[in-house]
Design a protein around this motif. Structure first.
Motif, short mmCIF file in Angstrom:
data_model
loop_
_atom_site.label_atom_id
_atom_site.label_comp_id
_atom_site.label_asym_id
_atom_site.label_seq_id
_atom_site.Cartn_x
_atom_site.Cartn_y
_atom_site.Cartn_z
N HIS A 35 96.08 -3.10 28.95
CA HIS A 35 94.73 -3.39 28.48
C HIS A 35 93.73 -2.97 29.55
O HIS A 35 94.00 -3.06 30.75
CB HIS A 35 94.57 -4.87 28.18
N LYS B 198 90.76 -4.39 30.07
CA LYS B 198 90.04 -5.54 30.64
C LYS B 198 91.02 -6.47 31.35
O LYS B 198 92.14 -6.68 30.88
CB LYS B 198 89.30 -6.31 29.55
N ASP C 257 87.45 -10.02 22.83
CA ASP C 257 86.79 -10.09 21.54
C ASP C 257 87.76 -9.59 20.49
O ASP C 257 88.06 -8.40 20.40
CB ASP C 257 85.52 -9.23 21.55
N GLU C 258 88.28 -10.52 19.67
CA GLU C 258 89.30 -10.16 18.70
C GLU C 258 88.76 -9.29 17.57
O GLU C 258 89.53 -8.73 16.79
CB GLU C 258 89.92 -11.43 18.11
N ASN C 259 87.42 -9.16 17.46
CA ASN C 259 86.83 -8.33 16.42
C ASN C 259 86.71 -6.87 16.85
O ASN C 259 86.33 -6.01 16.05
CB ASN C 259 85.45 -8.86 16.04
N LYS C 260 87.02 -6.58 18.13
CA LYS C 260 86.93 -5.22 18.64
C LYS C 260 88.32 -4.69 18.96
O LYS C 260 89.20 -5.44 19.36
CB LYS C 260 86.06 -5.18 19.90
N PRO C 261 88.54 -3.40 18.78
CA PRO C 261 89.85 -2.81 19.12
C PRO C 261 90.11 -2.91 20.61
O PRO C 261 89.17 -2.84 21.43
CB PRO C 261 89.72 -1.36 18.65
N GLU D 131 91.07 -1.60 24.06
CA GLU D 131 91.14 -0.33 24.79
C GLU D 131 92.28 -0.40 25.80
O GLU D 131 92.51 -1.43 26.44
CB GLU D 131 89.82 -0.07 25.51
#
Length: 261
Positions: A87, A89, A96-100, A102
């Protein structure tokens, strides 16, 4: 960072056919080992934990930075994984579970540290001691594998398989032994090593006289540490580090090998 949730209260282990009632968090996974390395992947494994439903793997890149963050790699069911990315980050930051998600790929010729925690219905256990492994540099050979060590009357007999990715012909191998050093600690990175073999054969005998000066690592079970590396036309690749367990309660000549890198 969020831990995965498991609804099971009872788990089984296929290796023994036994069932365990989960009443506490699972113990620390042991023997985080390198199976093989390439320029962009590190395949690692560890001893399974009987009461674990899954394992959380985290990675840390070792470089010249003053800050070394831990990053999530994956949550897996088995006790091995080919790691090619992590990951982007740090695990300390909320996701943020709403974002893919990276991901960052592993870099060639770079040392990474891994730590692993077992997870069950009661939560996540403690992380293992970090184990450091290095990806290969392009053109150089990988690390020798399948290290085998046995005790003989004249010393320790070592044998190994050539690197899976030799990148050419292997011209020689070098074997190093960790020796007693009054200023060294139990950390593998601070140990002193001496050359005990150099040759083209994938086997050697380390004489008893050399073993008498060996450092006995006490971080887990007493063990003597060897490092073995292969050389091709471009030079030496990364070494495989192994711990030859020393069982003081038995005179058996067959002792297990606990592989690191």
């Amino acid at each position: 960072h969020r831990e995965p949730k498991f609804s099971k209260a009872v788990v089984s282990t296929q290796s023994t056919g036994m069932w365990f009632l989960e009443t506490d968090k699972p113990p620390i996974p042991n023997r985080v080992q390198l199976i093989r390395a390439s320029t962009s992947t590190l395949e690692i494994c560890w001893i399974p934990v009987a009461t674990a439903d899954a394992y959380l793997l985290q990675i840390q890149r070792l470089d010249n930075s003053d800050v070394h963050e831990w990053y999530d790699v994956a949550v897996v069911k088995g006790n091995s994984l080919v790691v090619s990315h992590h990951h982007s980050k740090p695990s300390s930051e909320e996701v943020d579970e709403n974002k893919p998600i990276e991901r960052l790929e592993l870099s060639p010729g770079t040392t990474y540290r891994f730590r692993i925690a077992a997870i069950n219905a009661c939560g996540r256990g403690e992380f293992s001691e970090p184990a450091a492994f290095k990806t290969c540099v392009p053109g150089f050979p990988g690390a020798p594998s399948s290290i085998r060590i046995s005790k003989g009357n004249d010393g320790a007999h070592l044998a190994w398989d050539p690197p899976a990715n030799s990148n050419g012909n292997i011209s020689e191998y070098s074997v190093y032994l960790a020796i007693k050093n009054s200023q060294s600690t139990e950390s593998p990175s601070s140990l002193a090593f001496v050359l005990v073999y150099r040759g083209d054969s994938p086997s050697c005998t380390v004489k008893t006289t050399s073993l008498q000066n060996a450092h006995v690592d006490q971080t887990n079970k007493p063990a003597i540490i060897f490092r073995i590396a292969a050389k091709n036309e471009k030079g030496y690749g990364p070494a495989t580090q192994v711990r030859w367990l020393q069982d003081t309660k038995t005179s058996s000549n067959k002792r297990p090998v606990d592989k690191m890198s």
